[in-house]
Design a protein around this motif. Sequence first.
Motif, PDB file in Angstrom:
ATOM      1  N   THR A  26       0.823  -1.213   0.000  1.00 19.78           N
ATOM      2  CA  THR A  26       0.000   0.000   0.000  1.00 19.78           C
ATOM      3  C   THR A  26       0.855   1.259   0.000  1.00 19.78           C
ATOM      4  OG1 THR A  26      -1.583  -1.208   1.374  1.00 19.78           O
ATOM      5  CG2 THR A  26      -1.887   1.175   1.189  1.00 19.78           C
ATOM      6  N   GLU A  27       1.839   1.313   0.881  1.00 21.98           N
ATOM      7  CA  GLU A  27       2.666   2.506   1.032  1.00 21.98           C
ATOM      8  C   GLU A  27       3.480   2.777  -0.220  1.00 21.98           C
ATOM      9  OE1 GLU A  27       3.231   5.738   2.761  1.00 21.98           O
ATOM     10  OE2 GLU A  27       2.888   4.328   4.396  1.00 21.98           O
ATOM     11  N   GLU A  28       4.057   1.730  -0.801  1.00 23.93           N
ATOM     12  CA  GLU A  28       4.857   1.915  -1.999  1.00 23.93           C
ATOM     13  C   GLU A  28       3.982   2.310  -3.188  1.00 23.93           C
ATOM     14  OE1 GLU A  28       7.273  -1.550  -2.548  1.00 23.93           O
ATOM     15  OE2 GLU A  28       8.683  -0.962  -0.960  1.00 23.93           O
ATOM     16  N   ALA A  29       2.799   1.710  -3.302  1.00 17.96           N
ATOM     17  CA  ALA A  29       1.871   2.101  -4.365  1.00 17.96           C
ATOM     18  C   ALA A  29       1.467   3.562  -4.205  1.00 17.96           C
ATOM     19  CB  ALA A  29       0.638   1.203  -4.342  1.00 17.96           C
ATOM     20  N   LEU A  30       1.265   3.988  -2.962  1.00 22.56           N
ATOM     21  CA  LEU A  30       0.911   5.381  -2.699  1.00 22.56           C
ATOM     22  C   LEU A  30       2.069   6.314  -3.047  1.00 22.56           C
ATOM     23  CD1 LEU A  30      -0.863   7.634  -1.547  1.00 22.56           C
ATOM     24  CD2 LEU A  30      -0.122   6.952   0.753  1.00 22.56           C
ATOM     25  N   PHE A  31       3.295   5.926  -2.736  1.00 22.26           N
ATOM     26  CA  PHE A  31       4.451   6.757  -3.055  1.00 22.26           C
ATOM     27  C   PHE A  31       4.582   6.941  -4.571  1.00 22.26           C
ATOM     28  CE2 PHE A  31       9.291   7.257  -3.086  1.00 22.26           C
ATOM     29  CZ  PHE A  31       9.233   8.602  -2.737  1.00 22.26           C
ATOM     30  N   MET A  32       4.387   5.856  -5.325  1.00 20.95           N
ATOM     31  CA  MET A  32       4.437   5.968  -6.776  1.00 20.95           C
ATOM     32  C   MET A  32       3.308   6.857  -7.298  1.00 20.95           C
ATOM     33  SD  MET A  32       5.629   2.214  -8.152  1.00 20.95           S
ATOM     34  CE  MET A  32       4.811   1.196  -6.929  1.00 20.95           C
ATOM     35  N   TYR A  33       2.129   6.724  -6.709  1.00 16.07           N
ATOM     36  CA  TYR A  33       0.994   7.553  -7.108  1.00 16.07           C
ATOM     37  C   TYR A  33       1.268   9.025  -6.777  1.00 16.07           C
ATOM     38  CZ  TYR A  33      -3.918   9.008  -7.546  1.00 16.07           C
ATOM     39  OH  TYR A  33      -5.087   9.635  -7.922  1.00 16.07           O
ATOM     40  N   VAL A  70      -4.011  13.256   3.441  1.00 19.18           N
ATOM     41  CA  VAL A  70      -3.332  11.981   3.203  1.00 19.18           C
ATOM     42  C   VAL A  70      -4.351  10.850   3.115  1.00 19.18           C
ATOM     43  CG1 VAL A  70      -1.724  10.289   4.182  1.00 19.18           C
ATOM     44  CG2 VAL A  70      -1.134  12.720   4.186  1.00 19.18           C
ATOM     45  N   THR A  71      -5.390  10.910   3.921  1.00 19.13           N
ATOM     46  CA  THR A  71      -6.442   9.891   3.858  1.00 19.13           C
ATOM     47  C   THR A  71      -7.119   9.896   2.487  1.00 19.13           C
ATOM     48  OG1 THR A  71      -6.860   9.967   6.235  1.00 19.13           O
ATOM     49  CG2 THR A  71      -8.650   9.170   4.841  1.00 19.13           C
ATOM     50  N   ALA A  72      -7.464  11.083   2.001  1.00 20.03           N
ATOM     51  CA  ALA A  72      -8.104  11.191   0.685  1.00 20.03           C
ATOM     52  C   ALA A  72      -7.160  10.726  -0.422  1.00 20.03           C
ATOM     53  CB  ALA A  72      -8.556  12.629   0.443  1.00 20.03           C
ATOM     54  N   LEU A  73      -5.888  11.099  -0.314  1.00 21.59           N
ATOM     55  CA  LEU A  73      -4.894  10.687  -1.297  1.00 21.59           C
ATOM     56  C   LEU A  73      -4.739   9.169  -1.311  1.00 21.59           C
ATOM     57  CD1 LEU A  73      -2.617  11.402  -3.316  1.00 21.59           C
ATOM     58  CD2 LEU A  73      -1.076  11.604  -1.340  1.00 21.59           C
ATOM     59  N   THR A  74      -4.736   8.563  -0.131  1.00 22.82           N
ATOM     60  CA  THR A  74      -4.593   7.114  -0.020  1.00 22.82           C
ATOM     61  C   THR A  74      -5.761   6.395  -0.677  1.00 22.82           C
ATOM     62  OG1 THR A  74      -3.358   7.325   2.046  1.00 22.82           O
ATOM     63  CG2 THR A  74      -4.367   5.193   1.587  1.00 22.82           C
ATOM     64  N   GLU A  75      -6.968   6.868  -0.440  1.00 26.24           N
ATOM     65  CA  GLU A  75      -8.137   6.222  -1.048  1.00 26.24           C
ATOM     66  C   GLU A  75      -8.080   6.316  -2.574  1.00 26.24           C
ATOM     67  OE1 GLU A  75     -13.019   6.083  -0.680  1.00 26.24           O
ATOM     68  OE2 GLU A  75     -11.849   7.434   0.608  1.00 26.24           O
ATOM     69  N   LYS A  76      -7.655   7.462  -3.096  1.00 24.79           N
ATOM     70  CA  LYS A  76      -7.508   7.610  -4.546  1.00 24.79           C
ATOM     71  C   LYS A  76      -6.458   6.634  -5.080  1.00 24.79           C
ATOM     72  CE  LYS A  76      -8.774  12.525  -4.872  1.00 24.79           C
ATOM     73  NZ  LYS A  76      -8.267  13.894  -5.174  1.00 24.79           N
ATOM     74  N   ASN A 114      -5.447   3.791  -3.622  1.00 25.46           N
ATOM     75  CA  ASN A 114      -5.968   2.429  -3.496  1.00 25.46           C
ATOM     76  C   ASN A 114      -6.855   2.075  -4.682  1.00 25.46           C
ATOM     77  OD1 ASN A 114      -4.710   2.202  -1.017  1.00 25.46           O
ATOM     78  ND2 ASN A 114      -6.575   2.383   0.183  1.00 25.46           N
ATOM     79  N   ASP A 115      -7.829   2.943  -4.961  1.00 27.54           N
ATOM     80  CA  ASP A 115      -8.799   2.657  -6.011  1.00 27.54           C
ATOM     81  C   ASP A 115      -8.137   2.620  -7.391  1.00 27.54           C
ATOM     82  OD1 ASP A 115     -10.632   2.602  -3.983  1.00 27.54           O
ATOM     83  OD2 ASP A 115     -11.559   4.524  -4.473  1.00 27.54           O
ATOM     84  N   TYR A 116      -7.212   3.539  -7.611  1.00 31.97           N
ATOM     85  CA  TYR A 116      -6.484   3.541  -8.884  1.00 31.97           C
ATOM     86  C   TYR A 116      -5.683   2.256  -9.043  1.00 31.97           C
ATOM     87  CZ  TYR A 116      -2.847   4.643 -12.282  1.00 31.97           C
ATOM     88  OH  TYR A 116      -1.986   4.599 -13.353  1.00 31.97           O
ATOM     89  N   ASN A 117      -4.933   1.890  -8.024  1.00 29.52           N
ATOM     90  CA  ASN A 117      -4.051   0.730  -8.128  1.00 29.52           C
ATOM     91  C   ASN A 117      -4.802  -0.588  -8.136  1.00 29.52           C
ATOM     92  OD1 ASN A 117      -1.096   1.549  -8.187  1.00 29.52           O
ATOM     93  ND2 ASN A 117      -1.864   2.850  -6.526  1.00 29.52           N
ATOM     94  N   LEU A 118      -5.979  -0.644  -7.531  1.00 30.59           N
ATOM     95  CA  LEU A 118      -6.802  -1.844  -7.630  1.00 30.59           C
ATOM     96  C   LEU A 118      -7.281  -2.072  -9.060  1.00 30.59           C
ATOM     97  CD1 LEU A 118      -8.886  -1.550  -4.346  1.00 30.59           C
ATOM     98  CD2 LEU A 118      -7.324  -3.422  -4.909  1.00 30.59           C
TER      99      LEU A 118
END
Length: 421
Positions: free
Chosen positions: A80-87, A203-209, A211-215
Motif C-alpha cells: 500500500t505505502e509503496e503504491a501510494l508513493f508511486m501515485y 493523506v487519507t483522501a490521497l490514499t483512497e484515490k 488504493n482505487d487507482y491501483n486496484l
Amino acid sequence: MFKFQKNLLITTVMLIMVMFTSSMASAAGQVLTQGKWAPATRTAMQKFIDTYGTKSSNYNAGKKPYVVFDWDNTSIMNDTEEALFMYQIQNLVFKLKPEEFGKIVTKNVPQGSFNKEYNNMAGQAVTLEAVNNDLIRDYTFIYNNYAGMQGKMSLEDIQKTDQFMDFRAKMWYIYQAIDDKYTSKISYTWVLYFFENMTTDEVTALTEKSNDYNLGQAIRKETWLSPDTLPGEAGVVGVSHTTGLRLTEEIGDLMSTLRSNGFDVYVCTASLEDVVAVFATNPKYGYNVARENVIGMQLEKTNNVYQDSYKKGLVPTGEHGKTLGIQRVVADKRGYGPIMVAGDSSGDYNMMTEFPDIKRVLLVNRLKSGSFGKLCAEAAATMGNPNAKFVLQGRNENLGLWNPSEEVIKLGKNTGALLAK
C-alpha cells in the motif's frame, strides 16, 4: 480499444470489491469459506478457530484472544505505502517548497555511494549527493512551472517534460537504493517524510484515490528510466516496480470468521498507520478492522499537519518494533500476547516468534529466504499436520490471488515453487 479494456478492468475490480464487501457483511462467519486456501492450511486454521474460539468449552470472554495481521503482501497483494508513493510521484502530490524537499531527500540517510546493483546505466557508482542535486533541480523546475504548485502548466503537460521524467525515475530509484543499502530501518520512515505539510484528511483522501487507482491496474513489471537528455550528476538510471494492488478475499473472510468466533483482530504494519487504516477500516474494501486496532508508523503532527520527523517516544513498527507496538497497544494492557500472527516477510519474524502465547502462525509464502524462509521451511516440513504451529499459504502473483496450494507462482512464471532455493 485500450481505453475500453482499461475501463472494463476498473469496473470489474470495483464490482469484485462490492461483492467482497457484501459477502463479508452478510456472512455468518462461523466457518472459513474454502476460497483459494491450500486445503491443509484451511483445515489447520479452522481447527485453530474451533479450539480457541467461542466453540471451545475453555473459551474465556474475560480473557478474549486476539490475532495480529501484517498488512502489505499479507492482507493484500503488493504494498500500500509503496503504491501510494508511486501515485504521489506520478501525480506530483507534494506540499513542499524546493528547500524543504531537498532536506527530506537526504534526511537520516548516510552520505556516499549506493550498492553496485544501483550503478547508473553507464556502470558508474551513484552517490546520495548526486541524486539529491538532480532531484532538487527537477523539483525546482516542477515547483515553478506546475499549476498545482507555483506555475501554470497542467499536470498532463508537466508530465511530458524531461524534468518530470527524470524526477519520477530518480525518486523511485533513490527509495529502492536506500532500502537496498540501509534496509527498511531507514527507507520505511524516509518515504513518509514526503507527507510533510499535509493534513491527515489530505493523506487519507490521497490514499483512497491511490488504493482505487491501483486496484484497477494490471499486475505487471514496469520500468521508469530517466532521460538521457538530462543525465545530471547521477547519470541515467532505471528502476523497476510491480504495478497494481489486489484485495485478498480469504483474509477478509478469515478476519470476519475470527471476530464471529470471539477473537479480536488487529493489524500491525510497517507502513504509516493512517494510510493502512484507510484500507483496513473502509467498509468498501471488506476488511472492517476497527480503527483503534490498526498499529503502524506514526509521524509528528502540529495542528493535525504532518511533520518530517517520527513521533517522539515511539519505535518504528518494523522487525522488533512490531513486537513493541503490539505490546504498547495491546499486550501490556491485557497482560498477554496474541494467540495468532499472520505475515509474509522477515520484517514480521519478531512478532511471530517473540510472544509465548502464539499457537498458530500463518505464513503467506513469497519464496523468501532469511529468518522468514526458515519459518517457511519449518511449515513445509509439517504440511498436513492440523496442529502445526506454522502453516503456509501460496499465491499466484500473475493473478493477484491466492493459489489453492502452499506453493507460489511468481510473477511471469507458470509453475509453482514451495521454498526459496
